[in-house]
Design a protein around this motif. Structure first.
Motif, PDB file in Angstrom:
ATOM      1  N   ARG A 140       0.815  -1.214   0.000  1.00  0.00           N
ATOM      2  CA  ARG A 140       0.000   0.000   0.000  1.00  0.00           C
ATOM      3  C   ARG A 140       0.851   1.268   0.000  1.00  0.00           C
ATOM      4  O   ARG A 140       0.725   2.106  -0.903  1.00  0.00           O
ATOM      5  CB  ARG A 140      -0.955   0.017   1.196  1.00  0.00           C
ATOM      6  CG  ARG A 140      -2.091   1.012   1.026  1.00  0.00           C
ATOM      7  CD  ARG A 140      -2.956   1.057   2.264  1.00  0.00           C
ATOM      8  NE  ARG A 140      -2.299   1.719   3.362  1.00  0.00           N
ATOM      9  CZ  ARG A 140      -2.323   3.042   3.564  1.00  0.00           C
ATOM     10  NH1 ARG A 140      -2.987   3.796   2.740  1.00  0.00           N
ATOM     11  NH2 ARG A 140      -1.688   3.573   4.588  1.00  0.00           N
ATOM     12  N   ARG A 141       1.742   1.411   0.984  1.00  0.00           N
ATOM     13  CA  ARG A 141       2.554   2.631   1.074  1.00  0.00           C
ATOM     14  C   ARG A 141       3.539   2.724  -0.092  1.00  0.00           C
ATOM     15  O   ARG A 141       3.737   3.784  -0.684  1.00  0.00           O
ATOM     16  CB  ARG A 141       3.339   2.658   2.396  1.00  0.00           C
ATOM     17  CG  ARG A 141       2.486   2.719   3.631  1.00  0.00           C
ATOM     18  CD  ARG A 141       1.887   4.084   3.858  1.00  0.00           C
ATOM     19  NE  ARG A 141       2.844   5.117   4.245  1.00  0.00           N
ATOM     20  CZ  ARG A 141       3.000   5.555   5.487  1.00  0.00           C
ATOM     21  NH1 ARG A 141       2.278   5.044   6.453  1.00  0.00           N
ATOM     22  NH2 ARG A 141       3.851   6.516   5.763  1.00  0.00           N
ATOM     23  N   SER A 142       4.175   1.584  -0.362  1.00  0.00           N
ATOM     24  CA  SER A 142       5.200   1.563  -1.396  1.00  0.00           C
ATOM     25  C   SER A 142       4.620   1.940  -2.757  1.00  0.00           C
ATOM     26  O   SER A 142       5.212   2.719  -3.517  1.00  0.00           O
ATOM     27  CB  SER A 142       5.813   0.164  -1.425  1.00  0.00           C
ATOM     28  OG  SER A 142       6.669   0.029  -2.507  1.00  0.00           O
ATOM     29  N   TYR A 179      11.742   3.908  -0.860  1.00  0.00           N
ATOM     30  CA  TYR A 179      10.597   4.684  -0.379  1.00  0.00           C
ATOM     31  C   TYR A 179      11.063   5.939   0.352  1.00  0.00           C
ATOM     32  O   TYR A 179      10.515   7.029   0.166  1.00  0.00           O
ATOM     33  CB  TYR A 179       9.764   3.804   0.554  1.00  0.00           C
ATOM     34  CG  TYR A 179       8.554   4.470   1.140  1.00  0.00           C
ATOM     35  CD1 TYR A 179       7.395   4.627   0.384  1.00  0.00           C
ATOM     36  CD2 TYR A 179       8.560   4.947   2.447  1.00  0.00           C
ATOM     37  CE1 TYR A 179       6.290   5.234   0.913  1.00  0.00           C
ATOM     38  CE2 TYR A 179       7.445   5.561   2.987  1.00  0.00           C
ATOM     39  CZ  TYR A 179       6.310   5.704   2.215  1.00  0.00           C
ATOM     40  OH  TYR A 179       5.206   6.311   2.739  1.00  0.00           O
ATOM     41  N   PRO A 215       8.144   3.342   7.509  1.00  0.00           N
ATOM     42  CA  PRO A 215       6.919   3.187   8.319  1.00  0.00           C
ATOM     43  C   PRO A 215       6.662   1.724   8.679  1.00  0.00           C
ATOM     44  O   PRO A 215       7.176   0.816   8.034  1.00  0.00           O
ATOM     45  CB  PRO A 215       5.821   3.720   7.396  1.00  0.00           C
ATOM     46  CG  PRO A 215       6.393   3.690   6.033  1.00  0.00           C
ATOM     47  CD  PRO A 215       7.861   3.861   6.173  1.00  0.00           C
ATOM     48  N   GLU A 269       4.168  -0.201   8.339  1.00  0.00           N
ATOM     49  CA  GLU A 269       3.519  -1.049   7.332  1.00  0.00           C
ATOM     50  C   GLU A 269       4.538  -1.745   6.435  1.00  0.00           C
ATOM     51  O   GLU A 269       4.290  -2.816   5.908  1.00  0.00           O
ATOM     52  CB  GLU A 269       2.616  -0.187   6.451  1.00  0.00           C
ATOM     53  CG  GLU A 269       1.160  -0.228   6.831  1.00  0.00           C
ATOM     54  CD  GLU A 269       0.375   0.671   5.912  1.00  0.00           C
ATOM     55  OE1 GLU A 269       0.402   1.892   6.149  1.00  0.00           O
ATOM     56  OE2 GLU A 269      -0.241   0.180   4.957  1.00  0.00           O
ATOM     57  N   LEU A 315       1.847   3.676  -3.370  1.00  0.00           N
ATOM     58  CA  LEU A 315       1.428   5.087  -3.405  1.00  0.00           C
ATOM     59  C   LEU A 315       2.608   5.989  -3.783  1.00  0.00           C
ATOM     60  O   LEU A 315       2.452   6.993  -4.474  1.00  0.00           O
ATOM     61  CB  LEU A 315       0.873   5.511  -2.049  1.00  0.00           C
ATOM     62  CG  LEU A 315      -0.558   5.083  -1.768  1.00  0.00           C
ATOM     63  CD1 LEU A 315      -0.992   5.562  -0.389  1.00  0.00           C
ATOM     64  CD2 LEU A 315      -1.504   5.618  -2.833  1.00  0.00           C
ATOM     65  N   ALA A 316       3.809   5.620  -3.314  1.00  0.00           N
ATOM     66  CA  ALA A 316       4.966   6.453  -3.580  1.00  0.00           C
ATOM     67  C   ALA A 316       5.520   6.249  -4.990  1.00  0.00           C
ATOM     68  O   ALA A 316       6.177   7.132  -5.529  1.00  0.00           O
ATOM     69  CB  ALA A 316       6.058   6.140  -2.552  1.00  0.00           C
TER      70      ALA A 316
END
Lengths: 493, 126
Positions: free
Chosen positions: A98-100, A357, A453, A455, A102-103
């Motif tokens: 998810r985070r990766s 990231y 983070p 996550e 988005l970036a």
């Protein structure tokens, strides 16, 4: 009721998830669908493993058609082993993604990314579950087409070229495979692997079979990046989005290894030399070359993703070496290394993805001293690196130990020495990374970074932790690999 | 030669297609070669399913010799796979043309090398 349909749910759940993710057109919803679908798939996979261990082979007939007419799914100890590995890695990748994502990926493409991720998982699980030679080709192409798209979603323009090159090579590989399957179909009149095995017994020595085996082995060797057919792999892994690289490096080549093992042992019989082709000798030669040459090339790379990708080609050499040894201990070692390598390479690519990231680069020059600001991430990378070398206390040691025992059992003492010697190359490329990220003065990039983070850290440390855990208490994976090896070598499931 | 005419044609198509993929540097021509290579497999499967004088598989009196329908169905699937691959391949070529301004592999390889030697590409450069 549902329990009897588990084998097909394994494919339906991610496939349906892919459709829902595509329809949602919304990044977060697509991620949630992907997370739930992969969690459900993992539950199904573990349920199947449990049932296989209790009852042996599970045969499932799609639509109730008999194997002569329809498609049969066959889950035995080998398939269950692969299915559990792929679905567990897929689930951890979804948490990480998810985070990766988005970036790294523009917002309007995020939903498509999860669609492709799920399609890829469905294809890979399908290859492991199906007992039909042509169906395996279809699943191979489902996962491959999804993979090409995943790679092309990388943010660098070179990702497009990497995807194109993989598309050409992957399609040639799959087509060679399907030519081989065609020749088998012409000789036996069936595509069901169980029936092929029965009917091949009366066809020993047929030239069509020798040709079929040659096509199938070369075709799959392209997909699993067996040296020297690995040219597509370093670029594909280096430029794909980080989350996609994690999934591909840990599962895609592993499933191709499964397919190769299936053909070498189950279809063409325990004696893996068919006709005039000494496949085991060729495989040993290429595996040894893979253990040395790409690993040596890895030492001179500057991009950490490329180092890890070239190291993957080398590690696949150890796995195919286990297949080529074709004795119980060696094959256990090969399959165990398949499992362990998936965990350690997953952790390593997650760690470098987390570095990208925060720091925005995977170039070794820019990462001096980044261990001071991202200690947890770099520690996970270091553990994975130690396991790649095969340091005692990590899972890499256990699988190499079994491989060495297998080589000695086969009477190939020199091979055991080469296994140890090739590990020294891993010391060099891992050592280079470790030296730069821990011991150099922090560069400007490193000083601005913060720890990744939670996550990203959580799935990374589950894999890194498993790498240590299975290095100390290896009973569970060794048991799985040993029973898979027994099935492949023709014993009771 | 004439007895195995169809098989010879299959193998010619197979080898010619593979040769184009290997020998050409133009990305569209490579895909054409790839498509030829795949088409040869369609022939490989379908040809043996044909019986001279055979009909479609119809259950009933008067239809005793029929062609095997399974290869046709398999190849229908393979054609779909081939179309999807070609479509994806061409899409990638379009994107590569936009990004690099050329679809010749030699020129792109040069561009990729110079991309690699650029100092740290920041995350905002994408």
């Amino acid at each position: 009721m549902i329990a009897s349909h588990l084998p097909v749910l394994l494919i339906i759940v991610p496939l349906l998830g892919a459709v829902l993710a595509a329809l949602s057109r919304h990044g977060f919803v697509a991620w949630l669908v992907a997370l739930l679908a992969s969690a459900a798939t993992m539950a199904v996979a573990f349920a199947l493993l449990w049932r296989v261990q209790a009852e042996g082979l599970i045969s499932y007939r799609i639509g109730g058609w008999a194997p002569e007419l329809g498609i049969e799914y066959r889950i035995d100890a080998v398939s269950a082993f692969i299915v559990v590995l792929v679905s567990a890695i897929a689930f951890l990748t979804m948490i990480y993604a998810r985070r990766s994502v988005l970036a790294e990926i523009s917002a309007e493409r995020v939903a498509w990314f999860y669609t492709m991720l799920l399609l890829c998982v469905a294809g890979l699980l399908g290859i492991a579950a199906t007992g039909d030679a042509f169906n395996a080709f279809v699943f191979l192409e489902v996962s491959s087409l999804a993979t090409y798209t995943l790679i092309a979603l990388g943010r660098d323009r070179r990702a497009l070229v990497a995807a194109y090159q993989y598309l050409i090579v992957g399609t040639i590989g799959a087509t060679l495979y399907v030519i081989g399957v065609g020749l088998i179909y012409l000789s036996t009149g069936t595509l069901n692997i169980g029936l092929i095995v029965e009917r091949l017994a009366s066809l020993q020595g047929s030239r069509a079979l020798t040709v079929a085996e040659a096509f199938i082995v070369v075709g799959i060797a392209l997909k699993l990046a067996l040296f020297p057919l690995h040219a597509w792999l370093p670029n594909a892994y280096a430029y794909a989005p980080s989350a996609a690289t994690v999934l591909l490096a840990s599962t895609a080549t592993k499933v191709a290894v499964y397919l190769l093992a299936r053909y070498l042992f189950t279809v063409f019989g325990g004696d893996i030399d068919v006709g005039a082709i000494p496949i085991s000798a060729i495989l040993i030669g290429l595996s040894v070359a893979a253990m040395f040459i790409p690993s040596a090339a890895a030492i001179f790379q500057n991009d950490v993703k490329r180092i890890l990708a070239l190291s993957s080609v080398g590690q696949i050499g150890y796995i195919t070496l286990g297949l080529a040894l074709a004795n119980q201990t060696g094959l256990t070692g090969g399959l165990l290394h398949l499992f362990n390598h998936a965990l350690m390479k997953g952790a390593a690519f997650m760690a470098i993805g987390a570095v990208v990231y925060r720091a925005g680069t995977a170039r070794l020059d820019d990462l001096s001293g980044i261990g001071r600001t991202m200690p947890w991430t770099v520690a996970a990378l270091t553990i994975a690196g130690l396991a790649l070398i095969g340091v005692p206390g990590t899972s890499g040691f256990v699988s190499k130990y079994y491989l060495i025992l297998g080589a000695l059992e086969a009477g190939l003492g020199w091979l055991a020495i080469l296994i140890v010697a090739s590990s020294l190359l891993a010391v060099l490329y891992v050592g280079r990374i470790v030296e730069v990220v821990w011991f150099r003065e922090p560069a400007a990039v490193a000083r601005e970074c913060r720890e990744a983070p939670l996550e990203l850290l959580l799935p990374m440390w589950i894999l890194a932790g498993a790498t240590i855990w299975f290095g100390i208490d290896a009973e569970w994976p060794v048991g799985l690999a040993a029973s898979a090896a027994r099935v492949l070598l023709g014993g009771a499931p | 030669m004439t007895a195995h005419f169809s098989q010879s044609a299959t193998i010619l198509l197979m080898v010619a297609g593979l040769y184009i993929v290997i020998a050409r540097g133009n990305m569209v021509k490579k895909l054409i070669g790839l498509s030829m290579f795949q088409s040869s497999v369609y022939l490989l499967y379908i040809l043996p399913g044909k019986l001279i004088g055979g009909t479609a598989p119809i259950l009933g009196a008067g239809y005793s010799v029929y062609a095997n329908p399974l290869p046709h169905v398999l190849i229908l699937t393979a054609i779909v796979v081939g179309v999807a691959t070609l479509a994806l391949g061409l899409t990638l070529v379009v994107r590569i043309k936009e990004a690099f301004g050329t679809i010749e592999e030699d020129e792109i390889a040069g561009d990729m090398r110079s991309d690699g030697s650029k100092p740290g590409r920041g995350r905002k450069s994408a």
